[in-house]
Design a protein around this motif. Structure first.
Motif, PDB file in Angstrom:
ATOM      1  N   GLY A  70      -7.858   3.365  -7.614  1.00  0.00           N
ATOM      2  CA  GLY A  70      -7.503   2.131  -6.737  1.00  0.00           C
ATOM      3  C   GLY A  70      -6.888   3.148  -5.408  1.00  0.00           C
ATOM      4  N   HIS A  71      -7.359   2.438  -4.383  1.00  0.00           N
ATOM      5  CA  HIS A  71      -6.690   2.814  -3.109  1.00  0.00           C
ATOM      6  C   HIS A  71      -5.975   1.664  -2.570  1.00  0.00           C
ATOM      7  CE1 HIS A  71      -7.011   3.960   1.226  1.00  0.00           C
ATOM      8  NE2 HIS A  71      -5.839   4.462   0.887  1.00  0.00           N
ATOM      9  N   VAL A  72      -4.695   1.699  -2.391  1.00  0.00           N
ATOM     10  CA  VAL A  72      -3.829   0.507  -1.763  1.00  0.00           C
ATOM     11  C   VAL A  72      -3.226   1.291  -0.419  1.00  0.00           C
ATOM     12  CG1 VAL A  72      -2.060  -1.220  -1.717  1.00  0.00           C
ATOM     13  CG2 VAL A  72      -3.633  -0.379  -3.866  1.00  0.00           C
ATOM     14  N   GLU A  73      -3.503   0.655   0.582  1.00  0.00           N
ATOM     15  CA  GLU A  73      -2.718   0.804   1.755  1.00  0.00           C
ATOM     16  C   GLU A  73      -1.801  -0.373   2.432  1.00  0.00           C
ATOM     17  OE1 GLU A  73      -3.517   2.393   6.643  1.00  0.00           O
ATOM     18  OE2 GLU A  73      -5.378   1.504   5.254  1.00  0.00           O
ATOM     19  N   ILE A  74      -0.739   0.224   2.720  1.00  0.00           N
ATOM     20  CA  ILE A  74       0.493  -0.802   2.815  1.00  0.00           C
ATOM     21  C   ILE A  74       0.957  -0.449   4.071  1.00  0.00           C
ATOM     22  CG2 ILE A  74       2.922  -1.344   2.074  1.00  0.00           C
ATOM     23  CD1 ILE A  74       1.949  -0.655  -0.642  1.00  0.00           C
ATOM     24  N   ASP A  75       1.045  -1.559   5.016  1.00  0.00           N
ATOM     25  CA  ASP A  75       1.690  -1.487   6.347  1.00  0.00           C
ATOM     26  C   ASP A  75       3.031  -1.475   6.375  1.00  0.00           C
ATOM     27  OD1 ASP A  75       2.836  -2.010   8.792  1.00  0.00           O
ATOM     28  OD2 ASP A  75       1.165  -3.349   9.405  1.00  0.00           O
TER      29      ASP A  75
END
Length: 106
Positions: free
Chosen positions: A49-54
């Motif tokens: 998976g790929h998770v982008e967090i601000d």
């Protein structure tokens, strides 16, 4: 300092085999290229998976993890353990190698 991340911290489910976590900010140019690189790698490797967090929206997590610049990438094994971290725009080959180590060790 947190060494294991789960869905509660990330706001998304972990990948079955590993997860690429990216901390970004809105005006970060290298974050865009990093997003593309990590998305390509996640699409190449089944169960990742790929998770982008601000980073600006999750200052609590940024502080807890000691994130000091964007982009910062964390490579998690399937249990959510941080097995590798890097600041700056990564090369695809380095992401693949780190992910390979994470998958083998979990």
């Amino acid at each position: 300092m947190t060494e294991v991340l789960g869905a509660a911290e990330l706001g998304a489910e972990l990948g079955e085999r590993g997860t690429l976590v990216q901390f970004s900010t809105a005006f970060c140019q290298p974050c865009r290229a990093t997003r593309r690189t990590l998305a390509e790698v996640a699409a190449m490797v089944e169960g990742v998976g790929h998770v982008e967090i601000d980073a600006e929206e999750r200052l609590d997590l940024v502080r807890d993890l000691g994130i000091v610049r964007t982009p910062t990438v964390l490579v998690l094994d399937r249990a959510g353990r941080i097995v590798r971290r890097a600041a700056g725009q990564p090369r695809k080959v380095d992401v693949i190698a780190a992910l390979g180590r994470a998958i083998r060790t979990s």
